[in-house]
Motif scaffolding. Structure first.
Motif, PDB file in Angstrom:
ATOM      1  N   SER A  10      21.378  81.618 -25.699  1.00  0.00           N
ATOM      2  CA  SER A  10      22.607  81.728 -24.920  1.00  0.00           C
ATOM      3  C   SER A  10      22.435  81.158 -23.511  1.00  0.00           C
ATOM      4  N   LEU A  11      21.186  80.890 -23.139  1.00  0.00           N
ATOM      5  CA  LEU A  11      20.921  80.353 -21.803  1.00  0.00           C
ATOM      6  C   LEU A  11      20.401  78.918 -21.838  1.00  0.00           C
ATOM      7  N   TYR A  12      19.716  78.554 -22.900  1.00  0.00           N
ATOM      8  CA  TYR A  12      19.148  77.206 -23.025  1.00  0.00           C
ATOM      9  C   TYR A  12      19.665  76.564 -24.311  1.00  0.00           C
ATOM     10  N   ALA A  57       7.354  72.692 -15.305  1.00  0.00           N
ATOM     11  CA  ALA A  57       8.198  71.494 -15.270  1.00  0.00           C
ATOM     12  C   ALA A  57       9.014  71.363 -16.554  1.00  0.00           C
ATOM     13  N   CYS A  59      10.091  73.818 -18.411  1.00  0.00           N
ATOM     14  CA  CYS A  59      11.187  74.806 -18.348  1.00  0.00           C
ATOM     15  C   CYS A  59      12.291  74.330 -17.404  1.00  0.00           C
ATOM     16  N   ASN A  60      11.902  73.762 -16.278  1.00  0.00           N
ATOM     17  CA  ASN A  60      12.916  73.242 -15.362  1.00  0.00           C
ATOM     18  C   ASN A  60      13.729  72.129 -16.022  1.00  0.00           C
ATOM     19  N   LEU A  63      16.195  73.552 -18.443  1.00  0.00           N
ATOM     20  CA  LEU A  63      17.331  74.176 -17.755  1.00  0.00           C
ATOM     21  C   LEU A  63      18.268  73.110 -17.191  1.00  0.00           C
ATOM     22  N   TYR A  64      17.669  72.105 -16.568  1.00  0.00           N
ATOM     23  CA  TYR A  64      18.477  71.018 -15.997  1.00  0.00           C
ATOM     24  C   TYR A  64      19.331  70.358 -17.085  1.00  0.00           C
ATOM     25  N   THR A  66      20.250  71.613 -19.892  1.00  0.00           N
ATOM     26  CA  THR A  66      21.264  72.561 -20.361  1.00  0.00           C
ATOM     27  C   THR A  66      22.498  72.519 -19.472  1.00  0.00           C
ATOM     28  N   VAL A  67      22.259  72.500 -18.152  1.00  0.00           N
ATOM     29  CA  VAL A  67      23.381  72.455 -17.215  1.00  0.00           C
ATOM     30  C   VAL A  67      24.152  71.145 -17.377  1.00  0.00           C
ATOM     31  N   VAL A  68      23.417  70.052 -17.459  1.00  0.00           N
ATOM     32  CA  VAL A  68      24.076  68.744 -17.560  1.00  0.00           C
ATOM     33  C   VAL A  68      24.870  68.641 -18.872  1.00  0.00           C
ATOM     34  N   ARG A  71      28.042  70.689 -18.621  1.00  0.00           N
ATOM     35  CA  ARG A  71      29.084  70.070 -17.811  1.00  0.00           C
ATOM     36  C   ARG A  71      29.718  68.885 -18.518  1.00  0.00           C
ATOM     37  N   GLU A  74      32.201  70.473 -21.181  1.00  0.00           N
ATOM     38  CA  GLU A  74      33.281  71.379 -20.797  1.00  0.00           C
ATOM     39  C   GLU A  74      34.556  70.578 -20.551  1.00  0.00           C
TER      40      GLU A  74
ATOM     41  N   ARG B  40      27.838  83.000 -15.877  1.00  0.00           N
ATOM     42  CA  ARG B  40      26.717  82.136 -16.227  1.00  0.00           C
ATOM     43  C   ARG B  40      26.826  80.758 -15.583  1.00  0.00           C
ATOM     44  N   TYR B  44      24.102  78.846 -13.431  1.00  0.00           N
ATOM     45  CA  TYR B  44      23.689  77.459 -13.701  1.00  0.00           C
ATOM     46  C   TYR B  44      23.877  76.582 -12.464  1.00  0.00           C
ATOM     47  N   TRP B  55      10.433  76.317  -9.386  1.00  0.00           N
ATOM     48  CA  TRP B  55      10.362  76.410 -10.843  1.00  0.00           C
ATOM     49  C   TRP B  55      11.225  77.592 -11.250  1.00  0.00           C
ATOM     50  N   ILE B  56      12.128  77.339 -12.161  1.00  0.00           N
ATOM     51  CA  ILE B  56      13.123  78.357 -12.512  1.00  0.00           C
ATOM     52  C   ILE B  56      13.031  78.656 -14.005  1.00  0.00           C
TER      53      ILE B  56
END
Lengths: 76, 165
Positions: A10-12, A57, A59-60, A63-64, A66-68, A71, A74, B40, B44, B55-56
């Motif tokens: 649900s987060l990644y 790195a 994990c970052n 996450l990056y 996932t955000v991109v 967006r 959406e 969320r 983000y 680092w997140i």
């Protein structure tokens, strides 16, 4: 022997994790299992030159991406 | 070498919002966010702005909760103040993202209406038509300053064939 990371689905986004694997595949060996709730990543044979930062790195990057990806999909 | 200190929970201080309780360990700071308060997308958005500084890692300790773990980059020796400051800055950015989302949501209908009106109303087309008609009218009018075209020159006694030369 290696490192294990569990990403909450649900987060990644699994696609983001695959993208991170593609970006770092030359620095380590990755095994990815996408489950219902989590995406499990086993990382082994990490290049010694980046062993202290690779997991952070990775994990970052996941996450990056996932955000991109979020967006990009959406509604505008 | 001394053993690492066990994680310690801190009371909110400084820039850290009161509802956040941060946890510190040797190199990392973490805190749990309620998705009812911090959607969320806001998390983000804040994380996106911090990926070059820290680092997140995000986890979900419980339903509707997100734990944010931050570890500063490029810091050889992490001090407690550095971690607290990082958590505070992240929390501030989080509030900023929440506000942006709320403003965006509350003005969405107005923005959509304005865009739709700009794109689909007849006013724009009619004004363009008016401009084109005005240009056509100007072209049709006699213009004394218009450069004469030789083959349109009226024949005169000096130039009976009207060649203009």
């Amino acid at each position: 022997m290696g490192e294990h990371i569990s990403f909450d689905r649900s987060l990644y986004a699994p696609a983001a994790i695959e993208s991170a694997v593609a970006a770092y595949h030359h620095l380590a060996t990755f095994a990815v299992i996408v489950g219902d709730d989590h995406t499990e990543v086993q990382i082994s044979e990490i290049d010694a030159r980046v062993s202290d930062v690779l997991i952070d790195a990775f994990c970052n990057h996941a996450l990056y991406e996932t955000v991109v990806l979020g967006r990009a999909t959406e509604p505008s | 070498m001394t053993a690492p200190e066990p994680p310690s929970e801190l009371e909110p201080a400084g820039d850290i919002p009161e509802e956040l309780t941060i946890t510190l360990d040797e190199r990392r700071v973490s805190f749990v966010l309620d998705e009812e308060l911090y959607p969320r997308d806001a998390i983000y958005g804040a994380a996106y702005l911090f990926v070059d500084r820290a680092w997140i890692f995000l986890t979900r300790p419980a339903d509707r909760q997100v734990e944010v773990r931050l570890k500063p980059k490029d810091v050889d020796r992490v001090e407690r103040g550095t971690l607290e400051a990082l958590a505070g800055e992240f929390a501030n950015e989080l509030l900023n993202q929440v506000l942006r989302q709320r403003v965006g949501a509350s003005t969405r209908a107005l923005r959509e209406y304005t865009l739709a009106r700009a794109l689909f109303t007849d006013d724009t087309q009619s004004s363009i038509d008016a401009l084109l008609a005005e240009l056509d009218a100007e072209e049709l009018e006699e213009d004394e300053l218009e450069i004469s075209v030789p083959w349109r020159t009226e024949p005169t006694s000096a130039d009976p064939e009207g060649t203009g030369g």
